[in-house]
Design a protein around this motif. Structure first.
Motif, mmCIF file in Angstrom:
data_model
loop_
_atom_site.group_PDB
_atom_site.id
_atom_site.type_symbol
_atom_site.label_atom_id
_atom_site.label_comp_id
_atom_site.label_asym_id
_atom_site.label_seq_id
_atom_site.Cartn_x
_atom_site.Cartn_y
_atom_site.Cartn_z
ATOM 1 N N ASP A 139 0.863 -1.173 0.000
ATOM 2 C CA ASP A 139 0.000 0.000 0.000
ATOM 3 C C ASP A 139 0.906 1.232 0.000
ATOM 4 O O ASP A 139 1.358 1.694 1.048
ATOM 5 C CB ASP A 139 -0.890 -0.019 1.252
ATOM 6 C CG ASP A 139 -1.883 1.135 1.278
ATOM 7 O OD1 ASP A 139 -1.662 2.125 0.555
ATOM 8 O OD2 ASP A 139 -2.859 1.042 2.037
ATOM 9 N N TRP A 140 1.172 1.764 -1.193
ATOM 10 C CA TRP A 140 2.140 2.868 -1.309
ATOM 11 C C TRP A 140 1.599 4.156 -0.705
ATOM 12 O O TRP A 140 2.380 4.993 -0.243
ATOM 13 C CB TRP A 140 2.546 3.077 -2.762
ATOM 14 C CG TRP A 140 3.270 1.891 -3.340
ATOM 15 C CD1 TRP A 140 2.938 1.165 -4.437
ATOM 16 C CD2 TRP A 140 4.467 1.281 -2.813
ATOM 17 N NE1 TRP A 140 3.839 0.144 -4.641
ATOM 18 C CE2 TRP A 140 4.790 0.194 -3.663
ATOM 19 C CE3 TRP A 140 5.286 1.540 -1.706
ATOM 20 C CZ2 TRP A 140 5.898 -0.619 -3.446
ATOM 21 C CZ3 TRP A 140 6.394 0.731 -1.484
ATOM 22 C CH2 TRP A 140 6.691 -0.327 -2.344
ATOM 23 N N THR A 141 0.295 4.326 -0.678
ATOM 24 C CA THR A 141 -0.267 5.498 0.003
ATOM 25 C C THR A 141 0.047 5.452 1.492
ATOM 26 O O THR A 141 0.448 6.455 2.099
ATOM 27 C CB THR A 141 -1.789 5.566 -0.209
ATOM 28 O OG1 THR A 141 -2.070 5.674 -1.601
ATOM 29 C CG2 THR A 141 -2.382 6.774 0.513
ATOM 30 N N ALA A 142 -0.100 4.279 2.083
ATOM 31 C CA ALA A 142 0.202 4.131 3.513
ATOM 32 C C ALA A 142 1.685 4.324 3.785
ATOM 33 O O ALA A 142 2.075 4.951 4.781
ATOM 34 C CB ALA A 142 -0.249 2.750 3.995
ATOM 35 N N ARG A 143 2.541 3.797 2.886
ATOM 36 C CA ARG A 143 3.979 3.952 3.083
ATOM 37 C C ARG A 143 4.395 5.417 2.935
ATOM 38 O O ARG A 143 5.219 5.922 3.701
ATOM 39 C CB ARG A 143 4.764 3.093 2.087
ATOM 40 C CG ARG A 143 4.603 1.602 2.296
ATOM 41 C CD ARG A 143 4.933 1.201 3.728
ATOM 42 N NE ARG A 143 6.320 1.552 4.090
ATOM 43 C CZ ARG A 143 6.712 1.842 5.328
ATOM 44 N NH1 ARG A 143 5.841 1.843 6.324
ATOM 45 N NH2 ARG A 143 7.979 2.132 5.570
ATOM 46 N N LEU A 144 3.838 6.118 1.946
ATOM 47 C CA LEU A 144 4.142 7.544 1.789
ATOM 48 C C LEU A 144 3.695 8.302 3.029
ATOM 49 O O LEU A 144 4.440 9.156 3.545
ATOM 50 C CB LEU A 144 3.449 8.097 0.543
ATOM 51 C CG LEU A 144 3.561 9.617 0.348
ATOM 52 C CD1 LEU A 144 5.011 10.045 0.163
ATOM 53 C CD2 LEU A 144 2.711 10.070 -0.843
ATOM 54 N N THR A 145 2.513 8.017 3.530
ATOM 55 C CA THR A 145 2.004 8.697 4.723
ATOM 56 C C THR A 145 2.930 8.477 5.911
ATOM 57 O O THR A 145 3.286 9.414 6.628
ATOM 58 C CB THR A 145 0.592 8.195 5.049
ATOM 59 O OG1 THR A 145 -0.281 8.514 3.952
ATOM 60 C CG2 THR A 145 0.063 8.831 6.323
ATOM 61 N N HIS A 146 3.335 7.239 6.113
ATOM 62 C CA HIS A 146 4.204 6.914 7.247
ATOM 63 C C HIS A 146 5.552 7.630 7.137
ATOM 64 O O HIS A 146 6.022 8.249 8.110
ATOM 65 C CB HIS A 146 4.421 5.404 7.317
ATOM 66 C CG HIS A 146 5.447 4.991 8.320
ATOM 67 N ND1 HIS A 146 5.200 4.976 9.676
ATOM 68 C CD2 HIS A 146 6.750 4.604 8.163
ATOM 69 C CE1 HIS A 146 6.291 4.592 10.316
ATOM 70 N NE2 HIS A 146 7.247 4.364 9.423
ATOM 71 N N LEU A 147 6.168 7.576 5.954
ATOM 72 C CA LEU A 147 7.522 8.129 5.811
ATOM 73 C C LEU A 147 7.510 9.654 5.757
ATOM 74 O O LEU A 147 8.422 10.303 6.286
ATOM 75 C CB LEU A 147 8.183 7.544 4.561
ATOM 76 C CG LEU A 147 8.463 6.042 4.627
ATOM 77 C CD1 LEU A 147 8.953 5.520 3.279
ATOM 78 C CD2 LEU A 147 9.467 5.722 5.727
ATOM 79 N N ALA A 148 6.489 10.236 5.139
ATOM 80 C CA ALA A 148 6.411 11.697 5.119
ATOM 81 C C ALA A 148 6.206 12.246 6.531
ATOM 82 O O ALA A 148 6.764 13.287 6.892
ATOM 83 C CB ALA A 148 5.283 12.160 4.197
ATOM 84 N N THR A 149 5.433 11.546 7.322
ATOM 85 C CA THR A 149 5.258 11.942 8.726
ATOM 86 C C THR A 149 6.577 11.791 9.482
ATOM 87 O O THR A 149 6.979 12.681 10.250
ATOM 88 C CB THR A 149 4.167 11.083 9.386
ATOM 89 O OG1 THR A 149 2.940 11.233 8.663
ATOM 90 C CG2 THR A 149 3.958 11.490 10.829
ATOM 91 N N LYS A 150 7.264 10.704 9.249
ATOM 92 C CA LYS A 150 8.547 10.441 9.911
ATOM 93 C C LYS A 150 9.550 11.558 9.644
ATOM 94 O O LYS A 150 10.276 11.976 10.549
ATOM 95 C CB LYS A 150 9.096 9.098 9.415
ATOM 96 C CG LYS A 150 10.487 8.754 9.910
ATOM 97 C CD LYS A 150 10.938 7.407 9.335
ATOM 98 C CE LYS A 150 12.359 7.069 9.731
ATOM 99 N NZ LYS A 150 12.795 5.749 9.164
ATOM 100 N N TYR A 151 9.593 12.057 8.410
ATOM 101 C CA TYR A 151 10.593 13.062 8.038
ATOM 102 C C TYR A 151 10.035 14.483 8.006
ATOM 103 O O TYR A 151 10.698 15.398 7.530
ATOM 104 C CB TYR A 151 11.210 12.690 6.686
ATOM 105 C CG TYR A 151 12.033 11.428 6.753
ATOM 106 C CD1 TYR A 151 13.195 11.378 7.510
ATOM 107 C CD2 TYR A 151 11.620 10.267 6.101
ATOM 108 C CE1 TYR A 151 13.947 10.212 7.591
ATOM 109 C CE2 TYR A 151 12.365 9.101 6.180
ATOM 110 C CZ TYR A 151 13.530 9.085 6.926
ATOM 111 O OH TYR A 151 14.269 7.928 7.007
ATOM 112 N N ASP A 152 8.840 14.670 8.513
ATOM 113 C CA ASP A 152 8.219 15.991 8.627
ATOM 114 C C ASP A 152 8.151 16.707 7.279
ATOM 115 O O ASP A 152 8.551 17.853 7.133
ATOM 116 C CB ASP A 152 8.973 16.865 9.644
ATOM 117 C CG ASP A 152 8.190 18.113 10.021
ATOM 118 O OD1 ASP A 152 6.937 18.072 9.967
ATOM 119 O OD2 ASP A 152 8.822 19.141 10.346
#
Length: 427
Positions: free
Chosen positions: A3-16
Motif C-alpha cells: 500500500d504505497w499510500t500508507a507507506r508515503l504517509t508513514h515516511l512523510a510523517t517520519k521526516y516531517d
C-alpha cells in the motif's frame, strides 16, 4: 502489492514533509498517491491532481527540445553555441553538447531576475559576459543552470517564440498534459503546492524562481504529467541516456551524465533520472528502462531527500530487488586534515573551511542573486572524514536523519552538490 499510500504517509510523517505525491508507472499500471497538505498555513489538502514545482527536472524537457531541433537538422550537438547565438559573450569553444552535459565551465548558478517580459531569457544571456569561466570547456563537470538558459535561448531563436511557447507546442500539447505550467499565473489555476523550509517547517516567503531561469527549472506539474513525460523517454530518445561524461562525485549511485539525464548504477541495474530543487520544493524522478518503471516523488519540503531515499528503496526493491545505493558515511576514528582550510568561491556561494573547537567545519553563504532565495544567510556544517581516508574525502549533512552529502577536495577547488568551487585563498 504494498500500500504505497500508507507507506508515503508513514515516511512523510517520519521526516516531517508536509505534502507529497508519489507517482508510479510500472509497465502500464499507474499509481498516484497523495499525502498531507500543500500549505501548512492554509491547510489545503494535497490531492492526486496537485501541482508541484519540479525544479531541475525541467532540464530534460529543455534537452528534449534541443534533440528535436537536432533531428530536424536545425542544429548539431557539436555546434559552437556562438554560431547559434552570436550575441552570447561566452567562450567561443563551448558547444551545445557541453551545455547539455554541464561541461562548459561556465560558473552556472546565476539567478538574476531579468523581468517578466518575453525577452527575459534573451536579457539573461546578455548577463553572462560578466560570469567567470571555472575551467576550460570540456575538461571537467560542474552543474550549470546558466547553460540550460542558453539552451532555452537557442530554442527561442530557432523556433521564433518564447521557450514557454515552444515547451507547450513541442511537449505539453503533444503529450496531452493537462497541468504542466511555467508561470505562476498558470499554476494558480490548479491546486499548487508551497515550499516549506527544512528544519522548522515554516512556509517560504517567495514562491518561484525568476522567469529568466525557466529553461533550467521553472516547470510545475502533476505527478501524472511527469510520468507521461517519463513514458515518452522509455519509448523514444534513447540516445539522450547514452553516457557522455563520468560523474566525479559519489551519491545515490550517480555514475555518468547523458544529454541532461543523470545515469545511475544501482548494483548493476542502469537507471536514468533527475532531481529538482527550487524554493523548498523538491522533486525526484527515476526510470528503470529494463523493468519499465517510472517513479516520481513531488514534495513541498527541504526535508524530502531522506523521504525519497527510503521510499524509492522500498518501491524499487519490491519491483526489481535493488534500491537506492547507500551514500558514503563517516569513518570511525579518522582525523580530519587541515590542508584544505581556506576560502572557496563561485558565483552564488562563498564557502570557508575552518577548524574550531577541534572540529573541521564548512560554512556556506549564498551570495549574489541566490541570497534572495536562501533559507538561511549562512549555514555551518561539520566535515567528517570518509573512505578513502586520504584527507580529501568528507561527508556532511543538513540535519540528523537526512542523507550524507559527499565533499571532495582537490588542490585548487572543492567539489560538492555537483559543483566545482575554486579555492581563493588558504587558511
Amino acid at each position: 502489492m504494498p500500500d504505497w499510500t500508507a507507506r508515503l504517509t508513514h515516511l512523510a510523517t517520519k521526516y516531517d514533509v508536509p505534502g507529497a505525491v508519489l507517482g508510479l508507472w510500472v509497465d502500464g499500471e499507474q499509481t498516484i498517491a497523495p499525502y498531507g497538505v500543500l500549505n501548512r498555513r492554509t491547510g489545503v489538502e494535497t490531492t492526486a491532481d496537485s501541482v508541484f514545482q519540479i525544479g531541475s527536472v525541467t532540464k530534460p524537457w529543455t534537452a528534449t527540445m534541443i534533440v528535436q531541433l537536432a533531428a530536424e537538422g536545425r542544429l548539431a550537438l557539436d555546434d559552437a553555441v556562438v554560431e547559434l547565438l552570436p550575441e552570447a559573450s561566452i567562450d567561443p569553444r563551448i558547444t551545445v553538447r557541453q551545455l547539455l552535459t554541464h561541461t562548459s565551465g561556465i560558473d552556472g548558478d546565476v539567478f538574476t531576475d531579468t523581468g517578466r517580459g518575453d525577452d527575459c531569457v534573451e536579457r539573461y544571456v546578455a548577463l553572462l559576459a560578466d560570469v567567470p569561466q571555472l575551467f576550460e570547456p570540456g575538461t571537467a563537470y560542474s552543474y550549470c543552470n546558466a547553460g540550460f538558459v542558453l539552451l532555452g535561448r537557442i530554442i527561442e531563436v530557432l523556433d521564433g517564440r518564447t521557450w514557454d511557447e515552444s515547451l507547450r507546442a513541442r511537449l505539453v500539447e503533444p503529450l496531452g498534459l493537462t497541468a504542466t505550467t511555467t508561470l505562476p499565473e498558470e499554476a494558480i489555476l490548479h491546486r499548487a503546492a508551497v515550499g516549506h523550509v527544512g528544519g522548522d517547517g515554516s512556509v517560504v516567503s517567495t514562491w518561484q524562481l525568476p522567469r529568466s531561469i525557466g529553461p533550467a527549472g521553472t516547470i510545475a506539474a502533476t505527478a501524472e504529467d511527469v510520468l507521461k513525460f517519463a513514458q515518452l523517454h522509455l519509448d523514444e530518445y534513447a540516445g539522450m541516456r547514452e553516457p557522455q561524461v563520468t560523474y566525479p562525485g559519489r551519491t545515490g549511485g550517480l555514475a555518468e551524465i547523458g544529454l541532461a539525464w543523470r545515469l545511475y548504477d544501482w548494483s548493476g541495474r542502469r537507471l536514468f533520472g533527475h532531481d529538482g530543487m527550487t524554493i523548498s520544493q523538491l522533486a525526484f524522478l527515476r526510470i528503470d528502462p529494463e523493468a519499465r518503471i517510472a517513479f516520481c516523488l513531488l514534495t513541498n519540503s527541504g526535508n524530502a531527500p531522506a523521504l525519497f531515499d527510503e521510499l524509492a528503496t522500498e518501491v524499487f526493491t519490491h519491483h526489481t530487488g535493488v534500491g537506492v545505493p547507500a551514500a558514503p558515511r563517516p569513518a570511525e576514528e579518522a582525523v580530519p586534515a587541515d590542508r584544505h582550510l581556506g576560502r572557496y568561491q563561485r558565483a552564488s556561494a562563498a564557502i570557508e573551511v575552518l577548524r574550531r573547537d577541534g572540529k573541521l567545519l564548512l560554512t556556506y553563504q549564498a551570495t549574489g542573486d541566490l541570497r534572495t532565495f536562501a533559507e538561511e544567510p549562512v549555514r555551518e556544517f561539520e566535515l567528517l572524514p570518509t573512505e578513502p581516508l586520504d584527507g580529501d574525502h568528507y561527508v556532511t549533512r543538513e540535519s540528523e536523519g537526512q542523507p550524507w552529502t559527499p565533499i571532495t577536495f582537490r588542490p585548487s577547488y572543492l567539489f560538492t552538490s555537483g559543483r566545482v568551487t575554486p579555492r581563493v585563498d588558504r587558511g
